[in-house]
Scaffold this active site. Sequence first.
Site, mmCIF file in Angstrom:
data_model
loop_
_atom_site.group_PDB
_atom_site.id
_atom_site.type_symbol
_atom_site.label_atom_id
_atom_site.label_comp_id
_atom_site.label_asym_id
_atom_site.label_seq_id
_atom_site.Cartn_x
_atom_site.Cartn_y
_atom_site.Cartn_z
ATOM 1 N N SER B 146 100.791 36.693 30.559
ATOM 2 C CA SER B 146 99.791 36.677 31.325
ATOM 3 C C SER B 146 98.605 37.065 31.244
ATOM 4 C CB SER B 146 100.407 37.212 32.779
ATOM 5 O OG SER B 146 99.609 36.693 33.925
ATOM 6 N N ASP B 223 106.582 28.868 37.760
ATOM 7 C CA ASP B 223 105.786 30.008 37.921
ATOM 8 C C ASP B 223 104.762 29.724 38.949
ATOM 9 O OD1 ASP B 223 103.607 31.723 37.300
ATOM 10 O OD2 ASP B 223 103.932 31.921 35.344
ATOM 11 N N HIS B 256 107.332 33.523 36.653
ATOM 12 C CA HIS B 256 106.396 34.534 35.976
ATOM 13 C C HIS B 256 106.867 35.787 35.552
ATOM 14 C CE1 HIS B 256 102.070 34.812 34.800
ATOM 15 N NE2 HIS B 256 102.042 36.078 35.468
#
Lengths: 278, 278
Positions: B146, B223, B256
């Site tokens: 991320s 995600d 995620h």
Amino acid sequence: MRIERIEQHQAFGGQQLKYRHHSDSLHCSMTFSLYLPKPSASPTSLIWWLSGLTCTDDNFSQKGAFQKYASQENVAFLIPDTSPRGELPDDEAWDLGQGAGFYVNATCEPWKQNYQMYDYLVNELPEIVYDLIPNYSGKESIMGHSMGGHGALIVGLKQPERFSAISAFAPILNPSNVPWGKKAFTAYLGTDETTWKTWDATELLQKVGEIHPPILLTQGTADPFYAVQLNETAFLANVKDTDEQVRYEKKEGYDHSYFTIATFIEEHLAFHCQQFHK
Amino acid sequence: MRIERIEQHQAFGGQQLKYRHHSDSLHCSMTFSLYLPKPSASPTSLIWWLSGLTCTDDNFSQKGAFQKYASQENVAFLIPDTSPRGELPDDEAWDLGQGAGFYVNATCEPWKQNYQMYDYLVNELPEIVYDLIPNYSGKESIMGHSMGGHGALIVGLKQPERFSAISAFAPILNPSNVPWGKKAFTAYLGTDETTWKTWDATELLQKVGEIHPPILLTQGTADPFYAVQLNETAFLANVKDTDEQVRYEKKEGYDHSYFTIATFIEEHLAFHCQQFHK
């Protein structure tokens, strides 16, 4: 009864799930986690994981590194919480009350109304969970860590026909004779130590003799709780000479953390699956 | 300079370590984690892991499930924290300030005194860490998740000769054009967007052309941040037609979380080790 799925994460082709439901045994709202392996044509077996002091159902889900092997072996994992939760009796210490239910049925005030973890585990929760496993084989086994290692032993030794295998990482083995156990049993069960015997794995092993599921116990030598809380002498002394179904393994340099569990979970899963396949 | 080891856990024959030290770049006390694989006769290479928003150096250590493969492949992992820490500028939001350093050198008040994460990462921290790796090969690569996936890309693209490989899970790819990035870059770098270009992976890729380490990017289709924060269109448009060193892979149904990282870390490690062995 209402059950609500509150988390879902794909992992290794399967699903790491978390649920909330109302427990009639514990009189409170509870969460539990469930891993379902990737879909398979063959029936799925179930391993219960009981966690240690201070844990919730998240610790093993997130740090146990078991999902890869569970998916490969087509095994589901049920991960209950470690005590009742919410606006109910608790203690300021981390080794009593919430997070520290010891998987027993409490008989003393103020605990007995809610702290019925054994009943919750063996009667209430399975009826919910079996229905969540597609193509469930009906085969189940149990493992755990520390307080939950002891939980796995007492649940498995009290219901020896039910479980294919029992295993534990760094288990409390004789709570009646160590500080964590004495404190919790005095609170939950009272000062009459004869009542403790039905909740102590060392006593239960003596009672069942050789009639028990195969047992695998893993203990790290660098575990700071080993000497005082996790001593194995009394438990192993109660293993019958002819009983070849108890393996106790020390692992040099390993401690009490989930890093030890992650390292050896593949071995434990293989031990359980060997029993499922018999 | 004083460096103190504050945790040590054996894992998969190696050691999961955590250190505290004073950072001259950040003017505060910092922690970082380091995994050393089980001792080997052959030289050990180093992979850096940069974590995402809200994380510390513990998330990947505890949930990344990488230690087994790192030990097998004789690779060390360096896991820095995600920002300076302590009694210094912060923001109430989780996507700015502490836990959200974005691996850049801030130029604006009140951030610029402490938020020099790029300098900390590329100059200060490695000099400490190389000495902690027995028989270090001198080979290093970088990966992240991320915000940290973007960090891995900018560090790797700014120092293309240094790193054998770059990879990322669910990376921010074009921070100048997404909400997380715009907010952080406005605060740390100011409102003149031309200054953002040297800290944006999409801009850096255009600048370096094909002269970069091999890149592997993994994105889950489930995600929740994918569409708004992690869109790949602009980044992939800057990959030259003749550049075969960028792999962008979508994984159906993955989200995620660290469950996605745990699932695919073995693939990422294999990608890095393939480059180390060239």
